[in-house]
Design a protein around this motif. Structure first.
Motif, PDB file in Angstrom:
ATOM      1  N   GLY A   1      10.705  -2.896 -10.171  1.00 35.61           N
ATOM      2  CA  GLY A   1      10.102  -2.367  -9.852  1.00 35.61           C
ATOM      3  C   GLY A   1      10.451  -3.243  -8.639  1.00 35.61           C
ATOM      4  N   GLY A   2       8.364  -2.713  -7.389  1.00 39.63           N
ATOM      5  CA  GLY A   2       8.016  -2.751  -6.252  1.00 39.63           C
ATOM      6  C   GLY A   2       8.876  -1.925  -5.072  1.00 39.63           C
ATOM      7  N   VAL A   3       9.856  -1.493  -6.085  1.00 37.62           N
ATOM      8  CA  VAL A   3      10.011   0.129  -4.620  1.00 37.62           C
ATOM      9  C   VAL A   3       9.432   0.778  -4.222  1.00 37.62           C
ATOM     10  CG1 VAL A   3      12.042  -0.399  -5.907  1.00 37.62           C
ATOM     11  CG2 VAL A   3      10.901   1.191  -6.630  1.00 37.62           C
TER      12      VAL A   3
ATOM     13  N   LYS B   1       7.253   2.930  -6.373  1.00 37.51           N
ATOM     14  CA  LYS B   1       7.383   4.161  -7.665  1.00 37.51           C
ATOM     15  C   LYS B   1       6.053   4.748  -7.699  1.00 37.51           C
ATOM     16  CE  LYS B   1       8.112   2.965 -11.437  1.00 37.51           C
ATOM     17  NZ  LYS B   1       6.728   2.793 -12.251  1.00 37.51           N
ATOM     18  N   SER B   2       4.713   4.429  -7.349  1.00 38.23           N
ATOM     19  CA  SER B   2       3.550   4.096  -7.954  1.00 38.23           C
ATOM     20  C   SER B   2       2.810   3.974  -6.894  1.00 38.23           C
ATOM     21  CB  SER B   2       2.126   2.668  -8.499  1.00 38.23           C
ATOM     22  OG  SER B   2       3.157   2.494  -9.493  1.00 38.23           O
ATOM     23  N   SER B   3       3.164   4.455  -5.246  1.00 33.34           N
ATOM     24  CA  SER B   3       2.401   4.590  -4.168  1.00 33.34           C
ATOM     25  C   SER B   3       3.218   5.530  -4.381  1.00 33.34           C
ATOM     26  CB  SER B   3       2.954   3.641  -3.069  1.00 33.34           C
ATOM     27  OG  SER B   3       2.863   2.403  -3.507  1.00 33.34           O
TER      28      SER B   3
ATOM     29  N   ASN C   1      12.182   4.827  -0.612  1.00 37.32           N
ATOM     30  CA  ASN C   1      10.448   4.371   0.036  1.00 37.32           C
ATOM     31  C   ASN C   1      11.264   3.488   1.355  1.00 37.32           C
ATOM     32  OD1 ASN C   1       7.393   4.227   0.724  1.00 37.32           O
ATOM     33  ND2 ASN C   1       8.046   2.316  -0.903  1.00 37.32           N
TER      34      ASN C   1
ATOM     35  N   VAL D   1       9.804   8.088   3.489  1.00 37.92           N
ATOM     36  CA  VAL D   1       8.535   7.756   3.385  1.00 37.92           C
ATOM     37  C   VAL D   1       8.906   6.402   4.462  1.00 37.92           C
ATOM     38  CG1 VAL D   1       6.659   6.481   2.254  1.00 37.92           C
ATOM     39  CG2 VAL D   1       7.811   8.218   1.463  1.00 37.92           C
ATOM     40  N   PRO D   2       8.602   6.445   5.162  1.00 31.98           N
ATOM     41  CA  PRO D   2       8.080   4.764   6.524  1.00 31.98           C
ATOM     42  C   PRO D   2       7.144   4.082   5.310  1.00 31.98           C
ATOM     43  CG  PRO D   2       6.840   6.274   7.349  1.00 31.98           C
ATOM     44  CD  PRO D   2       7.645   6.687   6.270  1.00 31.98           C
TER      45      PRO D   2
ATOM     46  N   LEU E   1      -1.113   2.370   3.692  1.00 28.04           N
ATOM     47  CA  LEU E   1      -0.210   3.029   2.810  1.00 28.04           C
ATOM     48  C   LEU E   1      -0.275   2.007   1.548  1.00 28.04           C
ATOM     49  CD1 LEU E   1       2.628   5.184   1.689  1.00 28.04           C
ATOM     50  CD2 LEU E   1       1.957   3.478   0.721  1.00 28.04           C
TER      51      LEU E   1
HETATM   52  N1  LIG Z   1       6.523   2.692   2.122  1.00 25.77           N
HETATM   53  C1  LIG Z   1       5.129   2.069   1.803  1.00 25.77           C
HETATM   54  N2  LIG Z   1       4.487   0.979   3.130  1.00 25.77           N
HETATM   55  C2  LIG Z   1       3.748   0.119   2.701  1.00 25.77           C
HETATM   56  N3  LIG Z   1       3.900  -0.602   1.833  1.00 25.77           N
HETATM   57  C3  LIG Z   1       4.531  -0.134   0.597  1.00 25.77           C
HETATM   58  C4  LIG Z   1       4.836   1.313   0.615  1.00 25.77           C
HETATM   59  N4  LIG Z   1       5.472   1.466  -0.600  1.00 25.77           N
HETATM   60  C5  LIG Z   1       4.783   0.329  -1.118  1.00 25.77           C
HETATM   61  N5  LIG Z   1       4.495  -0.028  -0.401  1.00 25.77           N
HETATM   62  C6  LIG Z   1       3.522  -1.510  -1.280  1.00 25.77           C
HETATM   63  O1  LIG Z   1       4.139  -1.724  -2.002  1.00 25.77           O
HETATM   64  C7  LIG Z   1       3.679  -3.295  -2.596  1.00 25.77           C
HETATM   65  C8  LIG Z   1       4.363  -2.403  -5.229  1.00 25.77           C
HETATM   66  O2  LIG Z   1       4.634  -0.738  -4.274  1.00 25.77           O
HETATM   67  P1  LIG Z   1       4.379   0.466  -5.905  1.00 25.77           P
HETATM   68  O3  LIG Z   1       3.827   1.470  -5.420  1.00 25.77           O
HETATM   69  O4  LIG Z   1       3.171  -0.998  -7.207  1.00 25.77           O
HETATM   70  O5  LIG Z   1       5.873  -0.373  -6.484  1.00 25.77           O
HETATM   71  P2  LIG Z   1       6.203  -0.302  -8.287  1.00 25.77           P
HETATM   72  O6  LIG Z   1       5.300   0.848  -8.424  1.00 25.77           O
HETATM   73  O7  LIG Z   1       7.709   0.613  -7.920  1.00 25.77           O
HETATM   74  O8  LIG Z   1       5.898  -1.187  -8.814  1.00 25.77           O
HETATM   75  C9  LIG Z   1       2.346  -2.498  -3.416  1.00 25.77           C
HETATM   76  O9  LIG Z   1       1.683  -3.095  -2.959  1.00 25.77           O
HETATM   77  C10 LIG Z   1       2.639  -1.065  -2.480  1.00 25.77           C
HETATM   78  O10 LIG Z   1       1.153  -1.070  -1.499  1.00 25.77           O
END
Ligand SMILES: Nc1ncnc2c1ncn2[C@@H]1O[C@H](COP(=O)(O)OP(=O)(O)O)[C@@H](O)[C@H]1O
Ligand SMILES: [Mg+2]
Length: 396
Positions: A151-153, A155-157, A309, A344-345, A350
Protein backbone atom coordinates in the motif's frame (compact mmCIF):
# COMPACT_ATOMS: atom_id res chain seq x y z
CA UNK A 1 -39.75 29.95 -36.31
CA UNK A 2 -41.92 27.03 -35.21
CA UNK A 3 -40.21 24.42 -33.09
CA UNK A 4 -39.88 20.99 -34.73
CA UNK A 5 -41.33 18.60 -32.15
CA UNK A 6 -39.47 15.54 -33.44
CA UNK A 7 -36.20 17.40 -33.46
CA UNK A 8 -36.78 18.54 -29.91
CA UNK A 9 -37.62 14.98 -28.80
CA UNK A 10 -34.47 13.68 -30.45
CA UNK A 11 -32.32 16.36 -28.81
CA UNK A 12 -33.72 15.67 -25.34
CA UNK A 13 -33.63 11.90 -25.84
CA UNK A 14 -29.93 12.07 -26.72
CA UNK A 15 -28.95 13.64 -23.40
CA UNK A 16 -26.85 11.13 -21.49
CA UNK A 17 -27.47 10.17 -17.88
CA UNK A 18 -23.99 9.94 -16.34
CA UNK A 19 -24.67 7.12 -13.88
CA UNK A 20 -26.36 4.85 -16.40
CA UNK A 21 -24.08 6.12 -19.15
CA UNK A 22 -27.11 5.83 -21.36
CA UNK A 23 -29.14 8.34 -23.37
CA UNK A 24 -32.35 9.42 -21.62
CA UNK A 25 -34.40 8.25 -24.60
CA UNK A 26 -32.94 4.77 -24.42
CA UNK A 27 -33.44 4.63 -20.67
CA UNK A 28 -37.07 5.72 -21.22
CA UNK A 29 -36.42 8.60 -18.86
CA UNK A 30 -38.16 11.16 -21.04
CA UNK A 31 -41.70 11.23 -19.72
CA UNK A 32 -42.92 13.71 -22.29
CA UNK A 33 -41.92 16.62 -24.50
CA UNK A 34 -44.30 19.44 -25.35
CA UNK A 35 -43.94 22.62 -27.30
CA UNK A 36 -45.88 25.77 -26.44
CA UNK A 37 -44.85 28.42 -28.88
CA UNK A 38 -41.17 28.98 -28.04
CA UNK A 39 -41.26 27.14 -24.78
CA UNK A 40 -40.13 23.50 -24.53
CA UNK A 41 -41.69 21.53 -21.68
CA UNK A 42 -39.90 18.34 -20.78
CA UNK A 43 -40.88 15.73 -18.21
CA UNK A 44 -37.86 13.92 -16.80
CA UNK A 45 -38.92 10.48 -15.52
CA UNK A 46 -36.52 9.40 -12.80
CA UNK A 47 -36.19 5.68 -12.04
CA UNK A 48 -36.29 6.51 -8.31
CA UNK A 49 -37.03 9.76 -6.48
CA UNK A 50 -33.52 9.91 -5.06
CA UNK A 51 -31.89 9.71 -8.47
CA UNK A 52 -28.48 11.42 -8.36
CA UNK A 53 -27.52 14.50 -10.32
CA UNK A 54 -31.02 15.86 -11.00
CA UNK A 55 -29.80 19.45 -11.33
CA UNK A 56 -27.08 18.35 -13.70
CA UNK A 57 -29.65 16.48 -15.80
CA UNK A 58 -31.93 19.52 -15.86
CA UNK A 59 -29.04 21.64 -17.07
CA UNK A 60 -28.09 19.10 -19.74
CA UNK A 61 -31.68 18.92 -20.96
CA UNK A 62 -31.99 22.69 -21.06
CA UNK A 63 -28.74 22.97 -23.00
CA UNK A 64 -29.76 20.32 -25.52
CA UNK A 65 -33.24 21.77 -26.01
CA UNK A 66 -31.98 25.32 -26.44
CA UNK A 67 -29.93 24.23 -29.43
CA UNK A 68 -33.14 23.32 -31.30
CA UNK A 69 -34.15 26.23 -33.56
CA UNK A 70 -37.06 28.23 -32.20
CA UNK A 71 -36.67 27.16 -28.56
CA UNK A 72 -36.30 30.19 -26.33
CA UNK A 73 -37.32 28.78 -22.99
CA UNK A 74 -37.08 25.34 -21.42
CA UNK A 75 -39.05 24.02 -18.46
CA UNK A 76 -38.07 20.66 -16.96
CA UNK A 77 -40.55 18.94 -14.71
CA UNK A 78 -39.38 15.99 -12.66
CA UNK A 79 -41.51 12.87 -12.22
CA UNK A 80 -40.78 9.41 -10.86
CA UNK A 81 -41.37 6.21 -12.81
CA UNK A 82 -44.11 3.92 -11.56
CA UNK A 83 -43.27 0.37 -10.51
CA UNK A 84 -44.00 -1.11 -13.92
CA UNK A 85 -41.77 1.38 -15.75
CA UNK A 86 -38.96 0.95 -13.24
CA UNK A 87 -39.19 -2.80 -13.48
CA UNK A 88 -39.19 -2.62 -17.27
CA UNK A 89 -36.05 -0.49 -17.16
CA UNK A 90 -34.34 -2.99 -14.91
CA UNK A 91 -35.31 -5.82 -17.22
CA UNK A 92 -33.95 -3.99 -20.26
CA UNK A 93 -30.68 -3.24 -18.49
CA UNK A 94 -30.38 -6.87 -17.42
CA UNK A 95 -31.03 -8.04 -20.94
CA UNK A 96 -28.38 -5.80 -22.40
CA UNK A 97 -25.94 -6.95 -19.73
CA UNK A 98 -26.54 -10.53 -20.74
CA UNK A 99 -25.70 -9.60 -24.30
CA UNK A 100 -29.31 -9.50 -25.44
CA UNK A 101 -30.72 -6.59 -27.39
CA UNK A 102 -28.78 -3.56 -26.30
CA UNK A 103 -30.87 -0.69 -24.93
CA UNK A 104 -28.95 1.32 -27.51
CA UNK A 105 -30.27 -0.86 -30.29
CA UNK A 106 -33.71 -1.43 -28.85
CA UNK A 107 -34.61 2.24 -28.65
CA UNK A 108 -38.17 3.40 -28.67
CA UNK A 109 -41.18 2.53 -26.58
CA UNK A 110 -41.41 -0.82 -24.86
CA UNK A 111 -42.65 -3.59 -27.13
CA UNK A 112 -46.08 -4.66 -25.93
CA UNK A 113 -46.28 -7.98 -24.19
CA UNK A 114 -42.57 -8.75 -24.19
CA UNK A 115 -41.58 -6.84 -21.12
CA UNK A 116 -41.08 -8.64 -17.87
CA UNK A 117 -42.88 -6.55 -15.33
CA UNK A 118 -42.12 -8.77 -12.38
CA UNK A 119 -39.48 -7.40 -10.05
CA UNK A 120 -37.72 -10.71 -9.65
CA UNK A 121 -34.19 -11.22 -10.89
CA UNK A 122 -33.25 -12.97 -14.08
CA UNK A 123 -31.29 -15.38 -11.99
CA UNK A 124 -32.78 -17.06 -8.97
CA UNK A 125 -31.86 -16.18 -5.42
CA UNK A 126 -28.68 -17.76 -4.20
CA UNK A 127 -27.40 -18.40 -7.69
CA UNK A 128 -24.36 -16.71 -9.14
CA UNK A 129 -25.05 -13.82 -11.48
CA UNK A 130 -24.51 -14.73 -15.11
CA UNK A 131 -21.24 -13.53 -16.58
CA UNK A 132 -22.00 -10.11 -18.06
CA UNK A 133 -21.36 -9.65 -21.76
CA UNK A 134 -18.54 -7.18 -21.21
CA UNK A 135 -16.43 -9.86 -19.56
CA UNK A 136 -16.77 -12.29 -22.44
CA UNK A 137 -14.02 -12.98 -24.91
CA UNK A 138 -15.66 -11.14 -27.81
CA UNK A 139 -16.31 -7.92 -25.86
CA UNK A 140 -14.51 -4.71 -26.74
CA UNK A 141 -14.16 -3.81 -23.05
CA UNK A 142 -10.66 -3.96 -21.65
CA UNK A 143 -10.54 -4.94 -18.00
CA UNK A 144 -7.36 -3.54 -16.52
CA UNK A 145 -6.36 -4.33 -12.95
CA UNK A 146 -4.05 -1.87 -11.21
CA UNK A 147 -1.94 -3.66 -8.64
CA UNK A 148 1.01 -3.04 -6.40
CA UNK A 149 3.13 -5.01 -3.98
CA UNK A 150 2.26 -2.86 -0.99
CA UNK A 151 0.00 0.00 0.00
CA UNK A 152 0.90 3.65 -0.22
CA UNK A 153 2.68 3.59 -3.58
CA UNK A 154 -0.13 5.51 -5.25
CA UNK A 155 -2.12 2.69 -6.78
CA UNK A 156 -5.49 4.35 -6.20
CA UNK A 157 -4.16 7.73 -7.32
CA UNK A 158 -2.93 6.14 -10.54
CA UNK A 159 -6.26 4.33 -11.05
CA UNK A 160 -8.37 7.45 -10.56
CA UNK A 161 -6.21 9.82 -12.59
CA UNK A 162 -5.73 7.32 -15.39
CA UNK A 163 -9.50 6.86 -15.49
CA UNK A 164 -10.07 10.61 -15.77
CA UNK A 165 -7.41 10.86 -18.49
CA UNK A 166 -9.09 8.04 -20.44
CA UNK A 167 -12.48 9.72 -20.05
CA UNK A 168 -10.98 12.99 -21.28
CA UNK A 169 -9.68 11.10 -24.28
CA UNK A 170 -13.30 10.23 -25.07
CA UNK A 171 -13.39 6.70 -23.65
CA UNK A 172 -16.17 5.23 -21.55
CA UNK A 173 -14.55 4.32 -18.28
CA UNK A 174 -15.54 2.52 -15.10
CA UNK A 175 -13.64 1.78 -11.92
CA UNK A 176 -14.28 -1.21 -9.70
CA UNK A 177 -12.78 -0.31 -6.34
CA UNK A 178 -11.82 -3.75 -5.13
CA UNK A 179 -9.18 -2.71 -2.62
CA UNK A 180 -10.84 -4.08 0.47
CA UNK A 181 -8.11 -2.66 2.71
CA UNK A 182 -8.93 0.92 1.83
CA UNK A 183 -11.78 2.03 -0.37
CA UNK A 184 -10.37 5.33 -1.50
CA UNK A 185 -11.69 5.67 -5.04
CA UNK A 186 -15.07 7.36 -4.35
CA UNK A 187 -13.45 10.01 -2.17
CA UNK A 188 -10.53 10.64 -4.54
CA UNK A 189 -12.88 10.94 -7.48
CA UNK A 190 -15.33 13.12 -5.55
CA UNK A 191 -18.31 10.79 -5.86
CA UNK A 192 -20.95 12.45 -3.70
CA UNK A 193 -23.68 9.82 -3.79
CA UNK A 194 -24.23 6.12 -3.27
CA UNK A 195 -25.12 3.93 -6.20
CA UNK A 196 -28.82 3.52 -6.86
CA UNK A 197 -30.19 0.01 -6.44
CA UNK A 198 -32.85 -1.00 -8.97
CA UNK A 199 -34.27 -4.30 -7.83
CA UNK A 200 -31.27 -6.60 -8.02
CA UNK A 201 -29.17 -4.18 -10.05
CA UNK A 202 -26.53 -1.74 -8.88
CA UNK A 203 -26.21 1.44 -10.93
CA UNK A 204 -22.62 2.67 -10.57
CA UNK A 205 -22.18 6.18 -9.17
CA UNK A 206 -20.41 8.62 -11.44
CA UNK A 207 -18.21 11.68 -11.12
CA UNK A 208 -16.11 13.50 -13.70
CA UNK A 209 -17.19 11.14 -16.44
CA UNK A 210 -16.07 8.00 -14.58
CA UNK A 211 -18.47 5.40 -13.17
CA UNK A 212 -17.59 3.67 -9.92
CA UNK A 213 -18.66 0.74 -7.84
CA UNK A 214 -16.82 0.50 -4.56
CA UNK A 215 -17.11 -2.04 -1.79
CA UNK A 216 -16.88 1.03 0.42
CA UNK A 217 -20.41 2.00 -0.62
CA UNK A 218 -21.76 -1.07 1.11
CA UNK A 219 -19.95 -1.07 4.42
CA UNK A 220 -20.34 1.42 7.27
CA UNK A 221 -17.64 4.08 7.35
CA UNK A 222 -16.37 3.52 10.83
CA UNK A 223 -16.42 -0.25 10.98
CA UNK A 224 -13.48 -2.27 9.86
CA UNK A 225 -14.72 -5.22 7.87
CA UNK A 226 -13.01 -8.53 8.00
CA UNK A 227 -13.61 -10.03 4.64
CA UNK A 228 -13.36 -13.75 4.39
CA UNK A 229 -12.51 -15.45 1.14
CA UNK A 230 -15.97 -16.71 0.10
CA UNK A 231 -17.63 -13.43 1.10
CA UNK A 232 -15.15 -11.46 -0.93
CA UNK A 233 -15.59 -13.74 -3.88
CA UNK A 234 -19.34 -13.26 -3.74
CA UNK A 235 -18.99 -9.49 -3.43
CA UNK A 236 -16.70 -9.29 -6.42
CA UNK A 237 -18.97 -11.50 -8.46
CA UNK A 238 -21.87 -9.20 -7.64
CA UNK A 239 -20.00 -6.02 -8.41
CA UNK A 240 -19.18 -7.40 -11.82
CA UNK A 241 -22.35 -9.35 -12.49
CA UNK A 242 -25.03 -7.26 -10.79
CA UNK A 243 -23.72 -3.80 -11.59
CA UNK A 244 -24.92 -2.17 -14.78
CA UNK A 245 -21.56 -1.32 -16.33
CA UNK A 246 -23.07 -0.99 -19.78
CA UNK A 247 -20.47 -1.11 -22.47
CA UNK A 248 -17.31 0.55 -21.14
CA UNK A 249 -14.17 0.81 -23.24
CA UNK A 250 -12.06 0.31 -20.14
CA UNK A 251 -12.92 -1.01 -16.69
CA UNK A 252 -10.08 -0.27 -14.27
CA UNK A 253 -9.92 -2.36 -11.13
CA UNK A 254 -8.18 -0.92 -8.07
CA UNK A 255 -6.76 -4.15 -6.71
CA UNK A 256 -5.80 -4.70 -3.09
CA UNK A 257 -2.05 -4.68 -2.59
CA UNK A 258 -0.29 -8.00 -2.55
CA UNK A 259 -1.49 -11.35 -3.61
CA UNK A 260 -4.43 -12.41 -1.50
CA UNK A 261 -7.93 -13.76 -1.93
CA UNK A 262 -9.21 -10.84 -3.93
CA UNK A 263 -6.63 -11.22 -6.65
CA UNK A 264 -7.55 -14.88 -6.87
CA UNK A 265 -11.27 -14.11 -7.05
CA UNK A 266 -10.80 -11.43 -9.66
CA UNK A 267 -8.67 -13.74 -11.74
CA UNK A 268 -11.41 -16.35 -11.62
CA UNK A 269 -14.18 -13.98 -12.60
CA UNK A 270 -12.30 -11.75 -15.01
CA UNK A 271 -10.52 -14.19 -17.20
CA UNK A 272 -9.70 -11.41 -19.65
CA UNK A 273 -8.06 -9.06 -17.17
CA UNK A 274 -4.84 -7.28 -17.99
CA UNK A 275 -2.63 -5.98 -15.21
CA UNK A 276 -0.61 -2.86 -14.59
CA UNK A 277 1.89 -2.90 -11.75
CA UNK A 278 2.52 0.35 -9.87
CA UNK A 279 5.81 0.83 -8.09
CA UNK A 280 7.98 3.61 -6.72
CA UNK A 281 11.57 4.20 -7.83
CA UNK A 282 13.41 2.60 -4.90
CA UNK A 283 14.66 -0.99 -5.14
CA UNK A 284 12.78 -2.26 -2.07
CA UNK A 285 9.41 -1.25 -3.53
CA UNK A 286 10.39 -2.84 -6.76
CA UNK A 287 10.99 -6.22 -5.13
CA UNK A 288 7.56 -6.34 -3.51
CA UNK A 289 5.94 -5.17 -6.73
CA UNK A 290 7.70 -7.99 -8.51
CA UNK A 291 6.11 -10.54 -6.22
CA UNK A 292 2.65 -9.22 -7.01
CA UNK A 293 3.39 -9.27 -10.74
CA UNK A 294 4.60 -12.85 -10.55
CA UNK A 295 1.49 -13.79 -8.63
CA UNK A 296 -0.68 -12.19 -11.30
CA UNK A 297 1.11 -14.24 -13.90
CA UNK A 298 0.69 -17.41 -11.93
CA UNK A 299 -3.02 -16.69 -12.13
CA UNK A 300 -2.48 -16.24 -15.86
CA UNK A 301 -3.45 -12.61 -15.89
CA UNK A 302 -1.65 -10.73 -18.60
CA UNK A 303 0.82 -8.24 -17.09
CA UNK A 304 1.00 -5.39 -19.62
CA UNK A 305 3.45 -3.04 -18.02
CA UNK A 306 4.81 -1.06 -15.11
CA UNK A 307 3.87 2.43 -13.93
CA UNK A 308 6.44 4.21 -11.80
CA UNK A 309 4.91 6.70 -9.38
CA UNK A 310 6.58 9.49 -7.39
CA UNK A 311 9.45 9.37 -9.88
CA UNK A 312 10.73 12.89 -9.18
CA UNK A 313 9.75 16.25 -7.83
CA UNK A 314 10.25 19.24 -10.10
CA UNK A 315 11.64 22.30 -8.34
CA UNK A 316 10.72 25.87 -9.26
CA UNK A 317 13.83 26.08 -11.42
CA UNK A 318 12.83 22.93 -13.33
CA UNK A 319 15.36 20.67 -11.60
CA UNK A 320 14.17 17.07 -11.09
CA UNK A 321 14.79 15.89 -7.55
CA UNK A 322 14.67 12.11 -7.35
CA UNK A 323 13.51 11.87 -3.78
CA UNK A 324 12.90 8.13 -3.81
CA UNK A 325 15.89 7.13 -5.88
CA UNK A 326 15.68 6.18 -9.49
CA UNK A 327 15.36 3.34 -11.94
CA UNK A 328 12.95 1.12 -9.95
CA UNK A 329 10.25 1.17 -12.60
CA UNK A 330 12.61 0.51 -15.45
CA UNK A 331 14.40 -2.40 -13.80
CA UNK A 332 11.12 -3.98 -12.68
CA UNK A 333 9.85 -3.71 -16.25
CA UNK A 334 13.00 -5.37 -17.54
CA UNK A 335 12.78 -8.19 -15.03
CA UNK A 336 9.17 -8.81 -15.96
CA UNK A 337 9.85 -8.46 -19.67
CA UNK A 338 7.14 -5.81 -20.06
CA UNK A 339 7.36 -2.11 -20.95
CA UNK A 340 7.61 0.78 -18.49
CA UNK A 341 4.38 2.47 -19.53
CA UNK A 342 4.78 5.73 -17.68
CA UNK A 343 6.39 7.75 -14.92
CA UNK A 344 4.33 10.01 -12.70
CA UNK A 345 6.09 12.80 -10.82
CA UNK A 346 5.46 13.69 -7.21
CA UNK A 347 3.07 16.64 -7.40
CA UNK A 348 1.47 18.17 -4.30
CA UNK A 349 -1.61 19.12 -6.38
CA UNK A 350 -2.17 15.43 -7.06
CA UNK A 351 -2.50 14.65 -3.38
CA UNK A 352 -4.62 17.74 -2.80
CA UNK A 353 -6.87 16.75 -5.71
CA UNK A 354 -7.31 13.32 -4.13
CA UNK A 355 -8.15 14.85 -0.77
CA UNK A 356 -10.83 17.18 -2.13
CA UNK A 357 -12.17 14.80 -4.75
CA UNK A 358 -11.27 16.74 -7.86
CA UNK A 359 -8.55 14.88 -9.75
CA UNK A 360 -5.48 16.87 -10.72
CA UNK A 361 -6.24 16.44 -14.43
CA UNK A 362 -9.18 18.79 -13.79
CA UNK A 363 -7.66 21.19 -11.27
CA UNK A 364 -4.45 21.60 -13.24
CA UNK A 365 -5.10 20.24 -16.73
CA UNK A 366 -1.93 21.72 -18.18
CA UNK A 367 0.31 20.55 -15.35
CA UNK A 368 3.00 17.94 -15.10
CA UNK A 369 0.85 15.30 -13.46
CA UNK A 370 -2.04 15.67 -15.92
CA UNK A 371 0.43 15.38 -18.79
CA UNK A 372 1.89 12.21 -17.28
CA UNK A 373 -1.57 10.62 -17.02
CA UNK A 374 -2.60 11.74 -20.51
CA UNK A 375 0.57 10.10 -21.83
CA UNK A 376 -0.09 6.94 -19.80
CA UNK A 377 -3.65 6.77 -21.14
CA UNK A 378 -2.43 7.08 -24.71
CA UNK A 379 0.24 4.43 -24.17
CA UNK A 380 -2.27 2.02 -22.68
CA UNK A 381 -4.67 2.60 -25.57
CA UNK A 382 -1.98 2.24 -28.20
CA UNK A 383 -0.89 -1.03 -26.61
CA UNK A 384 -4.29 -2.47 -27.53
CA UNK A 385 -5.97 -5.35 -25.73
CA UNK A 386 -3.86 -8.33 -24.78
CA UNK A 387 -4.01 -10.66 -27.75
CA UNK A 388 -3.69 -13.87 -25.84
CA UNK A 389 -5.48 -14.11 -22.55
CA UNK A 390 -4.71 -16.82 -20.09
CA UNK A 391 -1.48 -17.60 -21.81
CA UNK A 392 0.52 -20.24 -20.02
CA UNK A 393 3.64 -18.60 -18.71
CA UNK A 394 6.66 -20.40 -17.45
CA UNK A 395 7.78 -18.60 -14.36
CA UNK A 396 10.44 -20.77 -12.88
N1 LIG B 1 2.47 11.26 -7.65
C1 LIG B 1 2.04 11.68 -6.48
N2 LIG B 1 2.28 12.95 -6.05
C2 LIG B 1 1.85 13.38 -4.83
N3 LIG B 1 1.15 12.63 -3.97
C3 LIG B 1 0.87 11.36 -4.34
C4 LIG B 1 1.29 10.82 -5.60
N4 LIG B 1 0.85 9.55 -5.67
C5 LIG B 1 0.19 9.30 -4.53
N5 LIG B 1 0.20 10.38 -3.71
C6 LIG B 1 -0.37 10.48 -2.38
O1 LIG B 1 0.15 9.42 -1.60
C7 LIG B 1 -0.86 8.85 -0.76
C8 LIG B 1 -1.02 7.37 -1.07
O2 LIG B 1 -1.52 7.23 -2.39
P1 LIG B 1 -2.66 6.18 -2.75
O3 LIG B 1 -3.01 6.42 -4.17
O4 LIG B 1 -3.74 6.23 -1.75
O5 LIG B 1 -1.82 4.83 -2.60
P2 LIG B 1 -2.28 3.31 -2.57
O6 LIG B 1 -3.59 3.22 -3.26
O7 LIG B 1 -1.18 2.58 -3.28
O8 LIG B 1 -2.34 2.93 -1.13
C9 LIG B 1 -2.12 9.65 -1.03
O9 LIG B 1 -2.23 10.65 -0.05
C10 LIG B 1 -1.87 10.28 -2.39
O10 LIG B 1 -2.54 11.51 -2.54
MG1 LIG C 1 -5.45 2.64 -2.46
Amino acid sequence: MAVDQLRLEAAVGAVVDPDLDLALGLAHMVGGVRVRRHRAEVVLALPVAAWPGIDDLRRRIAEAATVVPGVEEVAVEVAVMDDAARSALRTRLRRSMAGGPDPEAAAGPAHGGHEDHGDHGDHGHGQAAPVPAFLRADSKTRVVGVSSGKGGVGKSSVTVNLAVALARAGKRVGILDADVYGFSVPKMLGVDHDPVILGDLVVPASAHGVRVVSMGFFVPDDQPVIWRGPMLHKAIEQFLGDAYWGDPDVLLVDMPPGTGDVTLSLAQVMTRAEMLVVTTPQPAAQRVAQRSAFAARKLKLSVRGVVENMSWFTGDDGTHYELFGRGGGQSLAEELGVPLLGQVPLVPALREGGDVGVPVALTDPGGEAAAAFDALAQTLLSLGPARVYRRELSLQ
